[in-house]
Design an enzyme around this catalytic site. Sequence first.
Site, PDB file in Angstrom:
ATOM      1  CB  CYS A 146      25.605  30.399  76.527  1.00 55.09           C
ATOM      2  SG  CYS A 146      26.754  29.235  75.261  1.00 55.09           S
ATOM      3  CB  CYS A 188      32.137  34.533  75.009  1.00 56.49           C
ATOM      4  SG  CYS A 188      32.585  33.398  75.745  1.00 56.49           S
TER       5      CYS A 188
HETATM    6  N1  DGL Z   1      29.884  31.378  77.881  1.00 51.01           N
HETATM    7  C1  DGL Z   1      29.673  30.850  76.001  1.00 51.01           C
HETATM    8  C2  DGL Z   1      29.593  31.288  74.830  1.00 51.01           C
HETATM    9  O1  DGL Z   1      28.655  32.197  75.499  1.00 51.01           O
HETATM   10  C3  DGL Z   1      30.305  30.062  76.344  1.00 51.01           C
HETATM   11  C4  DGL Z   1      31.191  29.345  76.914  1.00 51.01           C
HETATM   12  C5  DGL Z   1      31.798  27.859  76.637  1.00 51.01           C
HETATM   13  O2  DGL Z   1      32.847  27.363  76.250  1.00 51.01           O
HETATM   14  O3  DGL Z   1      31.410  26.723  77.567  1.00 51.01           O
HETATM   15  O4  DGL Z   1      29.424  31.596  73.795  1.00 51.01           O
END
Ligand code: DGL
Length: 264
Positions: free
Chosen positions: A75, A189
């Site tokens: 993430c 993301c």
């Molecule tokens: N998948 C996450 C990232 O890589 C974030 C998504 C969210 O806002 O929870 O930033």
Amino acid sequence: MDADAPVLLFDSGVGGLSVLAELRKVLPGAPVIQAMDNGGMPYGTKTEAEVAARVCGLLGRMAERFRPRLICIACNTASTIALGMVRDVLNVPIVGTFPAIKPAAAMTRSGTIGLLGTAATIRQGYVDRLEAEFAQGKRLLRAAAPELVGAAEAKLRGESVDPAVFRRAAALLRDQPGGDMIDTVVLACTHFPLIKAELAEAFGPGVEFVDGASGIARRIASLLAGQELVRSQPDLALFTRDSAEIAALQPALHRYGLDRTGVL
Ligand code: DGL
């Protein structure tokens, strides 16, 4: 360490699956726990303090309970905010996820790169530093696209998503000064590679997309080189809140080889 000690991939939701897909290619035999903080999602609209506290707390509990051999914070939001803190408190190798600005800078021909991430990620000093180090002489246009997180989640639940969502995200970059010159877009993301085809359609021809997932998978493989990897039970999809979406995600989780589900 037990031969069946898992690799724990952590994200707020299904985004970490884009990293798992790459990990499967390089380490198909690695036992995996795919942790999804559905009780805390989205991270991208939270403050730094909220994200840091949540991620440190959850990873502490997960490390104690599951004794992973390695944790990957799959993430960008959590990594750019909390990687240092998590490393300080846990005695487990931790791999983070960061916007792929370096490869994008090498790929662009027009010199203009777009970056789509969460609001929390795009304001991090970490991103400023990557830009200063690797994108000198290039133009990096950033946009927060929180709507895309929900779109990726919906897609994996098997729901159809209005293509206007992707067109709006593309316009966030295209409508900035110089945005018409973008030929490379960083998917900063982990949710966004899951909707790459839809984004490609929205941006139109001549735009390449780049994300960090394959690099992260290679990094994990190199850290685990020489370790015995035994999958003694089906890989686990671990949620933080019991909810109806878990049932809707089952077909997608199965496609990624996650045939067991649990709630922390
Ligand atoms: N998948 C996450 C990232 O890589 C974030 C998504 C969210 O806002 O929870 O930033």
